[in-house]
Scaffold this motif. Structure first.
Motif, PDB file in Angstrom:
ATOM      1  N   TRP A 164     -56.627 -54.608  36.825  1.00  0.00           N
ATOM      2  CA  TRP A 164     -57.018 -54.679  35.669  1.00  0.00           C
ATOM      3  C   TRP A 164     -57.253 -53.521  34.482  1.00  0.00           C
ATOM      4  N   GLN A 165     -57.896 -52.493  34.964  1.00  0.00           N
ATOM      5  CA  GLN A 165     -57.893 -51.273  34.195  1.00  0.00           C
ATOM      6  C   GLN A 165     -56.479 -50.618  33.988  1.00  0.00           C
ATOM      7  N   ASN A 166     -55.640 -50.658  34.817  1.00  0.00           N
ATOM      8  CA  ASN A 166     -54.060 -50.347  34.346  1.00  0.00           C
ATOM      9  C   ASN A 166     -53.530 -51.126  33.440  1.00  0.00           C
ATOM     10  N   ASN A 167     -53.809 -52.255  33.387  1.00  0.00           N
ATOM     11  CA  ASN A 167     -53.098 -53.306  32.749  1.00  0.00           C
ATOM     12  C   ASN A 167     -53.735 -54.004  31.230  1.00  0.00           C
ATOM     13  N   ASN A 168     -54.853 -53.294  31.126  1.00  0.00           N
ATOM     14  CA  ASN A 168     -55.456 -53.952  29.788  1.00  0.00           C
ATOM     15  C   ASN A 168     -56.149 -53.000  29.174  1.00  0.00           C
ATOM     16  N   LYS A 169     -56.210 -53.157  27.732  1.00  0.00           N
ATOM     17  CA  LYS A 169     -57.139 -52.325  26.835  1.00  0.00           C
ATOM     18  C   LYS A 169     -58.431 -52.374  26.855  1.00  0.00           C
ATOM     19  N   PRO A 170     -59.149 -51.274  26.997  1.00  0.00           N
ATOM     20  CA  PRO A 170     -60.398 -51.382  27.178  1.00  0.00           C
ATOM     21  C   PRO A 170     -61.196 -51.895  25.721  1.00  0.00           C
ATOM     22  N   ALA A 171     -62.584 -52.507  26.190  1.00  0.00           N
ATOM     23  CA  ALA A 171     -63.251 -52.876  24.808  1.00  0.00           C
ATOM     24  C   ALA A 171     -63.847 -51.617  24.259  1.00  0.00           C
ATOM     25  N   GLY A 179     -71.806 -35.635  27.156  1.00  0.00           N
ATOM     26  CA  GLY A 179     -70.384 -35.476  27.733  1.00  0.00           C
ATOM     27  C   GLY A 179     -69.998 -36.469  28.725  1.00  0.00           C
ATOM     28  N   ILE A 180     -70.682 -37.636  28.974  1.00  0.00           N
ATOM     29  CA  ILE A 180     -70.085 -38.438  29.727  1.00  0.00           C
ATOM     30  C   ILE A 180     -69.447 -39.507  29.136  1.00  0.00           C
ATOM     31  N   GLN A 181     -68.405 -39.817  29.729  1.00  0.00           N
ATOM     32  CA  GLN A 181     -67.322 -40.968  28.958  1.00  0.00           C
ATOM     33  C   GLN A 181     -67.777 -42.191  29.424  1.00  0.00           C
ATOM     34  N   HIS A 182     -67.771 -43.054  28.779  1.00  0.00           N
ATOM     35  CA  HIS A 182     -67.902 -44.566  29.118  1.00  0.00           C
ATOM     36  C   HIS A 182     -66.917 -45.586  28.715  1.00  0.00           C
ATOM     37  N   THR A 183     -66.338 -46.161  29.378  1.00  0.00           N
ATOM     38  CA  THR A 183     -65.077 -46.971  29.166  1.00  0.00           C
ATOM     39  C   THR A 183     -65.362 -48.165  29.762  1.00  0.00           C
ATOM     40  N   ILE A 184     -65.183 -49.398  29.237  1.00  0.00           N
ATOM     41  CA  ILE A 184     -65.596 -50.936  29.512  1.00  0.00           C
ATOM     42  C   ILE A 184     -64.347 -51.866  29.349  1.00  0.00           C
ATOM     43  N   TRP A 185     -64.050 -52.505  30.287  1.00  0.00           N
ATOM     44  CA  TRP A 185     -62.982 -53.690  29.950  1.00  0.00           C
ATOM     45  C   TRP A 185     -63.672 -54.822  30.094  1.00  0.00           C
ATOM     46  N   VAL A 186     -63.088 -55.953  29.482  1.00  0.00           N
ATOM     47  CA  VAL A 186     -63.630 -57.332  29.794  1.00  0.00           C
ATOM     48  C   VAL A 186     -62.401 -58.015  30.631  1.00  0.00           C
ATOM     49  N   ILE A 187     -63.324 -58.995  31.530  1.00  0.00           N
ATOM     50  CA  ILE A 187     -62.445 -59.727  32.176  1.00  0.00           C
ATOM     51  C   ILE A 187     -62.731 -61.100  32.069  1.00  0.00           C
TER      52      ILE A 187
END
Length: 414
Positions: A164-171, A179-187
């Motif tokens: 899902w991470q590799n095939n969808n754009k994060p929200a 300095g902490i990176q936060h990335t969230i995807w919606v399924i």
């Protein structure tokens, strides 16, 4: 097996996510939260630490504080800062700290699983802290704080999340000021949602609380109160679930949780070192701090000098609790020589998470505030699992997990 559900998350507009995101309510003081939220009306601290918007000195456990939290949460919704998902979804939450990534599944976990021990604990909870979260949940009608869970890796779950991470754009994708990176995807596709629900029901026998014991306990007590009032009419009622992010064990890192003591319990430096020699191999290592390099090794800072202490055989047992370094330190130094019987209540001891580094120990000892410091080797995730599986609890302040999940990015409305 683990019961999880998708839910209609309350979350910020994409362009406001970084402004909304806040550190967990229990890792900073009211003054620190007020400073962090200064000039930012969208900060989730206005919800999680709402006393920052009330007169200084107010009782942080007063109903006025909880009412203000509810008011601020509704303001963020009315202003369009936050919106609720149109349909139930799962979320992927990836954090990157110092080049190390960990990726978890945000979901609603079953309160009944918690009550039955399918969600396993390793800490005691305090009634006063539970009551605080209970009142916050009941007044805001939302679970604003995430419970950090862990599970033994399931390849099928890991593969689905990777796909899902590799095939969808994060929200959301932003780097916070620490300095902490936060990335969230919606399924949110029905097929993927159903596959995740089924995988956990079939492949995950249990999960473990890594961080957030009071939040989990409070969700359980709120459910009980709603049940007694007869307001739960369906098993799918949101109050039967609580906000969690579940991470595979292989991706997690536990930091050290170190100790500072105000005095030597009437002993001189020479007397303490002499006594320690009975249970430990004691070696002076100089003025530069050194992190312990293995289990059962400790670093001690006393009067400007660091010492390496290695526990001798016979000072610990091999059971899940007895083998922990926090237990070895407690039994053979804190209790035996320094007179600290209960670390939860003794005012002579303080705790410092490893994220602050050993220089924090040096600073507080050199200032005269504290007399001696002990740095520990971190507890392993397997030790945590072993203790939870055995039905035991860890000594207080045993684990420090980093990076921390941010509040406000996803809220569970009940």
């Amino acid at each position: 097996m683990a019961i999880i559900r998708p839910f209609k998350g309350l979350r910020p507009k994409e362009e406001l996510a970084a402004q909304v995101a806040a550190r967990p309510y229990d890792v900073l003081s009211s003054d620190e939260a007020k400073a962090a939220a200064a000039g930012n009306p969208y900060s989730y601290y206005h919800v999680s630490k709402s006393e920052i918007d009330l007169p200084e000195g107010i009782d942080t456990h007063s109903q006025q504080v909880y009412d203000k939290a509810a008011e601020n949460l509704q303001r963020l919704v009315k202003e369009g800062v936050l919106f609720q998902e149109a349909q139930p979804a799962y979320y992927i939450y990836k954090l990157v700290m110092n080049g190390r990534a960990q990726t978890g599944l945000v979901c609603a976990s079953s309160v009944d699983d918690y009550n039955k021990g399918i969600i396993k604990k390793h800490e005691f909870t305090r009634p006063d802290k539970e009551l605080d979260r209970i009142n916050h949940i009941k007044t805001t009608l939302a679970q604003t704080g995430n419970v950090f869970l862990a599970y033994n890796d399931v390849p099928e779950v890991n593969a689905l999340i990777d796909h899902w991470q590799n095939n969808n754009k994060p929200a959301y994708d932003f780097t916070a000021d620490d300095g902490i990176q936060h990335t969230i995807w919606v399924i949110n596709t029905p097929a993927a949602v159903q596959e995740i629900t089924t995988l956990f029901a079939e492949k995950v026998p249990c999960t473990y609380i890594a961080d957030g014991h009071h939040r989990a306990a409070s969700a359980s007590l709120v459910q009980k109160e709603f049940q007694e009032k007869g307001t739960i009419t369906s098993v799918e009622n949101p109050v039967n679930y609580f906000l969690t992010t579940i991470f595979p064990a292989s991706q997690l890192a536990i930091l050290d949780y170190n100790r500072l003591v105000k005095d030597l319990n009437g002993l001189s430096k020479a007397e303490l070192l002499s006594r320690l020699d009975y249970d430990f191999t004691v070696e002076e290592i100089g003025h530069q701090p050194q992190q312990p390099s293995m289990l059962h090794e400790f670093s001690m800072y006393l009067e400007g000098t660091w010492y390496r202490l290695v526990a001798k055989e016979g000072t610990y047992t091999t059971d899940p609790i007895g083998i922990l370094d926090v237990t070895i330190l407690s039994n053979n130094i804190l209790d035996k020589h320094l007179g600290i019987k209960d670390q939860r209540t003794d005012k002579r001891i303080d705790f410092v998470g490893g994220i602050r580094g050993l220089q924090e120990l040096v600073k507080r000892v050199d200032s005269g505030e504290m007399k001696v410091a002990f740095a520990l080797y971190p507890v392993t995730i397997q030790q945590l699992f072993d203790i939870a599986d055995s039905g035991n609890v860890m000594p207080p302040k045993s684990t420090w997990f980093e990076p921390k999940l941010r509040d406000g990015l996803i809220t569970h409305v009940i």
